[in-house]
Design an enzyme around this catalytic site. Structure first.
Site, PDB file in Angstrom:
ATOM      1  N   GLU A 174      23.024-149.090 -48.412  1.00  0.00           N
ATOM      2  CA  GLU A 174      23.229-149.237 -46.957  1.00  0.00           C
ATOM      3  C   GLU A 174      21.972-149.774 -46.277  1.00  0.00           C
ATOM      4  O   GLU A 174      21.423-149.147 -45.370  1.00  0.00           O
ATOM      5  CB  GLU A 174      23.643-147.900 -46.342  1.00  0.00           C
ATOM      6  N   GLU A 367      31.751-146.994 -51.593  1.00  0.00           N
ATOM      7  CA  GLU A 367      31.832-145.691 -50.929  1.00  0.00           C
ATOM      8  C   GLU A 367      33.013-145.708 -49.973  1.00  0.00           C
ATOM      9  O   GLU A 367      33.203-146.683 -49.241  1.00  0.00           O
ATOM     10  CB  GLU A 367      30.579-145.358 -50.108  1.00  0.00           C
TER      11      GLU A 367
HETATM   12  C1  BGP Z   1      26.573-142.878 -46.730  1.00  0.00           C
HETATM   13  C2  BGP Z   1      25.522-142.635 -47.777  1.00  0.00           C
HETATM   14  C3  BGP Z   1      25.802-141.559 -48.755  1.00  0.00           C
HETATM   15  C4  BGP Z   1      26.714-140.504 -48.251  1.00  0.00           C
HETATM   16  C5  BGP Z   1      27.808-140.938 -47.348  1.00  0.00           C
HETATM   17  C6  BGP Z   1      28.534-139.837 -46.616  1.00  0.00           C
HETATM   18  O1  BGP Z   1      25.979-143.189 -45.527  1.00  0.00           O
HETATM   19  O2  BGP Z   1      25.255-143.797 -48.522  1.00  0.00           O
HETATM   20  O3  BGP Z   1      24.603-141.137 -49.315  1.00  0.00           O
HETATM   21  O4  BGP Z   1      26.265-139.254 -48.239  1.00  0.00           O
HETATM   22  O5  BGP Z   1      27.395-141.842 -46.385  1.00  0.00           O
HETATM   23  O6  BGP Z   1      27.736-139.346 -45.586  1.00  0.00           O
HETATM   24  P1  BGP Z   1      27.456-137.813 -45.391  1.00  0.00           P
HETATM   25  O7  BGP Z   1      26.933-137.339 -46.682  1.00  0.00           O
HETATM   26  O8  BGP Z   1      26.463-137.690 -44.304  1.00  0.00           O
HETATM   27  O9  BGP Z   1      28.765-137.194 -45.061  1.00  0.00           O
END
Ligand code: BGP
Length: 473
Positions: A174, A367
Site C-alpha cells: 500500500e 487484499e
Molecule cells: C491494509 C493493510 C493490512 C491490513 C488490512 C486491514 O491496509 O495492508 O496490513 O491489516 O489493511 O486493515 P486492519 O488490519 O486495520 O483492519
C-alpha cells in the site's frame, strides 16, 4: 450474467498476511526491532519509546513457531498461493548493515519449503509496514535518500537467496498510504503534524526509486521473477452529479492513482506535478532517478480493496466516515462494517476495470475481506465460528471479480486478507478478525493460540476446488 467458471484455470486462489501481524517472536532469531514494536495500538496512538508488553504483535499468532501447522491448513483449503511478507528487520536487524542475518533468511527458507511441499506459490511482500526501527530513528525513514541503498541491498539479498523459488514479489505494501500514515507506511519518525510536504513527497519519491531498483535487481538476479507494485485501492465517487463534485472526486482519486501511474508508466503524470507545484513542493530528483523509473516499471499491479468513498467540493457536505487508513466522505447508499468501513462489492469491479483500462497490466487482488467480531461456538463437538456474514462479503466481492473477468480484465488471483486471524494494522486488535481460521487469542493477550476452522473455511475450500463455480449470484 456472469458464469463463474469464467475464472481462468491458473487463477491464483489463496490468502494474505504480513510478518508483523502474524509472526510474533519479535526479538528471536536475531531479529532487530521494527516500527511495529513501538506501535502497540496501531495508528490510533503515538509511538512508544521502546517495546511495551501490551503490544499484541510481540507474540501475534505465533506463526514464527506454528508456520507448518498453518500452511498445512491453507493447503487443506486448496490454496494455490500464500501472500506473506519478509520482515526486513529479521534480515537486516538495524537496516543499514552490510551483511544479512542468516537466521532470518533460514526462517523464510523453512516457510517456503512448507509452501513447496503443497505446491503453494509464495507471493512475497518485501516491505509491509515493517521498517527497521533504527532506520526510523537514525534516518527519519524514507525521508532520507540513504534508505534507497539500504533497501536495494536488502532486495538483492532476497532475490539472490529466494529468487529461484519465489516468482511473485511486491515491493511496498500500500505504497500510497504513506500520505496518511507516514510512520507505519514510510517509517518516518517526524510526527505527521510536523512533517513538511516536501519531506513527505521526497519520501514517496525515494520509495518509488527504491522500488525501481528492486525491479532492476530482480531482472539481474531472478530473471523468472515478476515484480509488482501494491496500492491501496479506493474508488472515489462524486457525492452528486454536480461537475464540481466530479472534479473533486477525480482530484482525490488521483492522489492514489498517481502511484500506479508512476510504477506502470515510469514517469510523474502532469496532474501530480501540478499538485506538487500548487503545494510549493520542490523535489530532489536526479537524472538517474528518472532513468530508473522509466526503465524498471512493474510487471503487474496488485492492490488491496476494502471499500469505496465519495467526494464533494461542498465543504458543508464533507462528512468524513471511518475506514481503512484513509477514510473519506461517506456514501449514503452503502452500509458499513462494525469498524465503519463501507461495504461495496461493485466497487471492486469498478476498480478492476479502471486499472485495466488505465494500465493494461495484469491485476492481482492481494487484499480484501471483512474485519468482524467472531463468536466461537460448538457444533457437533467441534469449536467453530458461524461466520455467514464473512461468506456473504467474500462471495459478493468474488462475483464482481467474475464480472470484471467477463469484462475482459486480466486478473491473476485473489488473496483475501488475514486468511488466518491476525493482529489488525490500524487498531492492533485481535478481535477484528478476517480469517477462515480462528485463532484463540484475545485483545488482552489471553488465549491458547489454538486454531479452529470457521464455517468460511469449508466455503472457501469449495470456491477454490470449483474454481469459482460454487459462488452464489
Ligand atoms: C491494509 C493493510 C493490512 C491490513 C488490512 C486491514 O491496509 O495492508 O496490513 O491489516 O489493511 O486493515 P486492519 O488490519 O486495520 O483492519
Amino acid at each position: 450474467m456472469t458464469n463463474s467458471s469464467i475464472f481462468p484455470a491458473d487463477f491464483l486462489w489463496g490468502g494474505a498476511t504480513a510478518a508483523n501481524q502474524i509472526e510474533g517472536a519479535y526479538n528471536e532469531g536475531g531479529k532487530g526491532l521494527s516500527i511495529q514494536d513501538v506501535m502497540p495500538k496501531g495508528i490510533t496512538t503515538p509511538r512508544t519509546e521502546g517495546p511495551t508488553d501490551d503490544n499484541l504483535k510481540q507474540v501475534a499468532i505465533d506463526f514464527y513457531h506454528r508456520y507448518a501447522e498453518d500452511i498445512a491448513l491453507f493447503a487443506e483449503m486448496g490454496f494455490k498461493t500464500f501472500r506473506f511478507s519478509i520482515a526486513w528487520s529479521r534480515i537486516f536487524p538495524l537496516g543499514d548493515e552490510t551483511e544479512p542475518n542468516e537466521e532470518g533468511l533460514a526462517f523464510y527458507d523453512r516457510v517456503i519449503d512448507e509452501c513447496e511441499k503443497y505446491g503453494i506459490e509464495p507471493l512475497v511482500t518485501m516491505s509491509h509496514y515493517e521498517t527497521p526501527l533504527h532506520l526510523t530513528e537514525t534516518y527519519d525513514g524514507w525521508v532520507n535518500r540513504d534508505l534507497i541503498g539500504f533497501y536495494e541491498r536488502y532486495a538483492r539479498v532476497l532475490f539472490a537467496r529466494f529468487g529461484s523459488r519465489v516468482k511473485y514479489w511486491l515491493t511496498f505494501n500500500e505504497i500510497n498510504s504513506v500520505l496518511h500514515a507516514p510512520l507505519m507506511s514510510g517509517g518516518i519518525n517526524t510526527p505527521k503534524d510536523q512533517l513538511s510536504k516536501t519531506d513527505l513527497y521526497q519520501a514517496i519519491h525515494n520509495e518509488l526509486v527504491a522500488s525501481a531498483l528492486a525491479t532492476k535487481a530482480a531482472r539481474e538476479l531472478a530473471p523468472n521473477a515478476q515484480v509488482g507494485c501494491m496500492v491501496l485501492a479506493m474508488p472515489t465517487y462524486p457525492l452528486t452529479p454536480d461537475p464540481d463534485d466530479v472534479m473533486a472526486s477525480l482530484t482525490t482519486e488521483r492522489t492514489n492513482l498517481a502511484f500506479g501511474d508512476i510504477h506502470v508508466r515510469g514517469e510523474y503524470p502532469g496532474y501530480y506535478l501540478r499538485s506538487l507545484r500548487d503545494q510549493g513542493v520542490e523535489l530532489a530528483i536526479t537524472d538517474e532517478d528518472r532513468a530508473l523509473l522509466k526503465e524498471y516499471t512493474v510487471d503487474f499491479v496488485s492492490f488491496s480493496y476494502y471499500m469505496s468513498i465519495a467526494e464533494t467540493a461542498d465543504e458543508s457536505k464533507r462528512v468524513i466516515g471511518e475506514g481503512n487508513i484513509m477514510g473519506g466522505v461517506s456514501n449514503p447508499t452503502l452500509q458499513a462494517s462494525e469498524w465503519g468501513w463501507q461495504i461495496d462489492p461493485v466497487g471492486l469491479r469498478v476498480v478492476l476495470n479502471q486499472f485495466w483500462d488505465r494500465w493494461q497490466k495484469p491485476l492481482f487482488i492481494v487484499e480484501n475481506g471483512l474485519g468482524a467480531k467472531d463468536k466461537l461456538v460448538e457444533v457437533d463437538g467441534q469449536k467453530t465460528v458461524l461466520d455467514d456474514y464473512r461468506i456473504t462479503y467474500l462471495n459478493d466481492h468474488l462475483v464482481q471479480v467474475g464480472e470484471a473477468i467477463d469484462d475482459g480484465v486480466e486478473v491473476m488471483g485473489y488473496t483475501p486478507w488475514g486468511c488466518i486471524d491476525l493482529v489488525s494494522a490500524s487498531t492492533a486488535q485481535l478481535s477484528k478478525r478476517y480469517g477462515f481460521i480462528y485463532v484463540d487469542r484475545n485483545d488482552d493477550g489471553t488465549g491458547t493460540l489454538d486454531r479452529y476452522k470457521k464455517k468460511s473455511f469449508g466455503w472457501y475450500a469449495e470456491v477454490i476446488s470449483s474454481n469459482g463455480a460454487s459462488l452464489t449470484r
